[in-house]
Design an enzyme around this catalytic site. Structure first.
Site, PDB file in Angstrom:
ATOM      1  CG  ASP A  72      -1.777  -0.857   1.178  1.00 33.79           C
ATOM      2  OD1 ASP A  72      -1.774  -1.311   0.164  1.00 33.79           O
ATOM      3  OD2 ASP A  72      -2.851  -1.741   2.064  1.00 33.79           O
ATOM      4  NE  ARG A 116      -2.936   2.529   1.692  1.00 28.22           N
ATOM      5  CZ  ARG A 116      -3.838   3.508   3.073  1.00 28.22           C
ATOM      6  NH1 ARG A 116      -2.625   4.269   3.262  1.00 28.22           N
ATOM      7  NH2 ARG A 116      -4.560   2.066   3.179  1.00 28.22           N
TER       8      ARG A 116
HETATM    9  O1  SPQ Z   1      -9.805  -2.389   2.376  1.00 32.07           O
HETATM   10  P1  SPQ Z   1      -9.231  -2.213   0.318  1.00 32.07           P
HETATM   11  O2  SPQ Z   1      -9.389  -1.241   0.119  1.00 32.07           O
HETATM   12  O3  SPQ Z   1      -7.991  -3.010  -0.381  1.00 32.07           O
HETATM   13  O4  SPQ Z   1      -7.239  -0.979   0.773  1.00 32.07           O
HETATM   14  C1  SPQ Z   1      -5.948  -1.205   1.120  1.00 32.07           C
HETATM   15  C2  SPQ Z   1      -5.578  -0.076   0.875  1.00 32.07           C
HETATM   16  O5  SPQ Z   1      -4.871   0.612  -0.157  1.00 32.07           O
HETATM   17  O6  SPQ Z   1      -5.397   0.254   2.201  1.00 32.07           O
HETATM   18  C3  SPQ Z   1      -5.644  -1.624  -0.801  1.00 32.07           C
HETATM   19  F1  SPQ Z   1      -6.072  -0.623  -1.353  1.00 32.07           F
HETATM   20  O7  SPQ Z   1      -5.350  -2.154   1.144  1.00 32.07           O
HETATM   21  C4  SPQ Z   1      -5.130  -3.282   1.774  1.00 32.07           C
HETATM   22  C5  SPQ Z   1      -3.585  -4.827   1.537  1.00 32.07           C
HETATM   23  O8  SPQ Z   1      -3.534  -3.689  -0.423  1.00 32.07           O
HETATM   24  C6  SPQ Z   1      -5.156  -4.550   3.146  1.00 32.07           C
HETATM   25  C7  SPQ Z   1      -4.768  -5.382   3.559  1.00 32.07           C
HETATM   26  C8  SPQ Z   1      -5.644  -5.841   4.690  1.00 32.07           C
HETATM   27  O9  SPQ Z   1      -6.436  -5.296   5.071  1.00 32.07           O
HETATM   28  O10 SPQ Z   1      -5.921  -7.425   4.858  1.00 32.07           O
HETATM   29  C9  SPQ Z   1      -4.567  -6.152   2.316  1.00 32.07           C
HETATM   30  C10 SPQ Z   1      -3.699  -5.848   0.786  1.00 32.07           C
HETATM   31  O11 SPQ Z   1      -4.287  -6.267   0.506  1.00 32.07           O
HETATM   32  P2  SPQ Z   1      -4.222  -7.496  -0.377  1.00 32.07           P
HETATM   33  O12 SPQ Z   1      -5.472  -7.669  -1.690  1.00 32.07           O
HETATM   34  O13 SPQ Z   1      -3.284  -7.245  -0.936  1.00 32.07           O
HETATM   35  O14 SPQ Z   1      -4.178  -8.871   0.428  1.00 32.07           O
END
Ligand code: SPQ
Length: 436
Positions: free
Chosen positions: A317, A389
């Site tokens: 992120d 972000r």
């Molecule tokens: O919740 P959301 O919208 O997917 O948020 C993001 C962010 O940038 O805030 C991704 F866009 O964070 C995710 C992160 O990329 C939060 C997360 C978690 O809390 O488990 C895991 C990550 O996503 P992923 O798809 O890699 O599992």
């Protein structure tokens, strides 16, 4: 009408700051607290729109939740089988974490649920969770292209399975483990690279046995969660904007207080250090099963690097902000192995490349990353595409810009970082907000 950031060029960041609570941990605290037996008190809860969507979803399913009040939330858990059918479709706004983790928790419930989201969430891929859940015996319907709404048909008995995840995703891992709480037998998830492990840690904190060996996490269905209090550390992903802002501007010095430094989240620290940032970790301690520290960052000359691929899931992120750091570094920075960035709240490779180019930066998007040659940052208007972000990253770019930067469509900053503009202003960023 939407929110616009106007950021004056130059300046420095100074001060000792505490950014809001961790978004990932805050989501999980509501989910596990709701399903636990007993009362869970959460302190430091992130009152961002994403987490409030999760909180409201559990209220709609009959859980009594007090607050949030200055980060304090009291959850009166209903136990593993105490949720009730919501009267309406559950609206999860912009929150990918919420819809994907809830898919795992809703699939084994006795009732039907429909989960919907905003324009951005409605475009994000859900097959990564609905396919494995279907293999466990769940029935979930999405749009033809795999996007939300997700319609979950209740009353299905799930069977545990061993899932080999095709991509490094904490959301997919968490979804399957949460479904596994209700499944018959053992559920295991093997990940291709380490991803954030807040779900595993918090499950253990609630007294649920999770067996982790190497890249595989396993649990056996049919157990129970026991309420416990949670202290949510400050979010390293939110701290990142100030870490990058301080690192790129000469004379800056900030201390970010009480930041979560879980080893599965510290890619940004490792990458900034490789780029030559002056960054120290102070006062390390453990709070409720999560490591926490204060992070001091001083302005310095950064150099371009080839970002090690093993750091990508640990900083997933943080790349919008790291691209800004790369634009301020001497030489070339190359990111590969980060195609996941294309399916976040926006296509973070394309949207950042477009914005950087708009500001005169030599940035070339590639299918799985970006090549950025550091140099001068100009001035102009960039579009955040409603991605929190992206908006906050370009705000920090102004510290090194030749003229003002205007960022459009910034409302969604409230999904993860309410109060960003005022905290940044207090630290020295020349940011103002207007609607337009
Ligand atoms: O919740 P959301 O919208 O997917 O948020 C993001 C962010 O940038 O805030 C991704 F866009 O964070 C995710 C992160 O990329 C939060 C997360 C978690 O809390 O488990 C895991 C990550 O996503 P992923 O798809 O890699 O599992």
């Amino acid at each position: 009408m939407s929110l616009i950031f106007e950021v004056a060029p130059g300046g420095q960041l100074q001060g000792s700051l505490r950014v809001p609570g961790d978004k990932s941990i805050s989501h999980r605290s509501i989910m596990l607290g709701s399903l636990a037996e007993g009362t869970t008190v959460v302190e430091g809860f992130l009152e961002g729109e994403d987490n409030l969507a999760t909180l409201n979803a559990f209220r709609a399913m009959g859980v009594e939740i007090e607050g949030p009040d200055k980060g304090k939330v009291t959850i009166h858990g209903v136990g593993m089988h105490g949720l009730r059918a919501p009267a309406e479709p559950v609206y999860l706004g912009n929150a990918g974490t919420s819809i994907r983790l809830l898919a795992g928790l809703m699939a084994p419930q006795a009732f039907d649920v429909t989960m919907i989201g905003d324009e951005s969430l409605s475009k994000r891929p859900m097959r990564r969770v609905t396919d494995p859940l279907t293999s466990m015996g769940a029935v979930l319907l999405t749009e033809e292209d795999g996007s939300p709404p997700i319609r979950v048909q209740g009353g299905k008995k799930l069977k545990g399975m061993h899932y080999q995840m095709p991509m490094a995703s904490a959301q997919v891992k968490s979804c399957i483990l949460l479904a596994g709480l209700y499944a018959e037998g053992e559920t295991c998830v093997t990940e291709p690279a380490p991803t954030r492990d807040h779900t595993e840690r918090m499950l253990k904190g609630f007294g649920y046995e999770v067996r982790v060996a190497g890249s595989t996490a396993c649990l056996t269905g049919g157990g129970k969660l026991t309420a416990r209090d949670i202290d949510v550390p400050a979010d390293i992903s939110s701290a990142t904007f100030f870490m990058v802002g301080a690192a790129i501007s000469e004379g800056s010095e900030v201390i970010l207080q009480h930041v979560g430094i879980n080893p599965t989240r510290i890619g940004v620290i490792n990458i900034l250090r490789l780029m030559g940032a002056k960054l120290s970790i102070e006062n390390e301690r453990e709070v409720g099963g999560e490591p926490v520290a204060d992070i001091r960052v001083r302005g310095s000359r950064l150099k371009g690097i080839q970002i090690p691929e093993d750091q990508v899931p640990l900083a997933i992120d943080e790349f919008p902000a790291l691209f800004v750091a790369a634009a301020c570094a001497e030489g070339e920075t190359v990111l590969t192995g980060a195609e996941e960035l294309r399916v976040k709240e926006s296509d973070r490779i394309q949207v950042m490349a477009d914005g950087l180019q708009r500001l005169g930066v030599d940035a070339t998007p590639t299918p799985d990353g970006m090549i950025i040659r550091g140099g001068a940052i100009g001035s102009g208007t960039v579009e955040s595409h409603g991605d929190h972000r992206i908006a906050m990253s370009f705000a920090m770019a102004a510290l090194r810009a030749e003229g003002p930067i205007t960022i459009t469509n910034c409302d969604n900053v409230n999904t993860s970082f309410p109060g960003f503009a005022s905290l940044a202003m207090d630290a020295g960023l020349g940011i103002s907000q207007r609607s337009g």
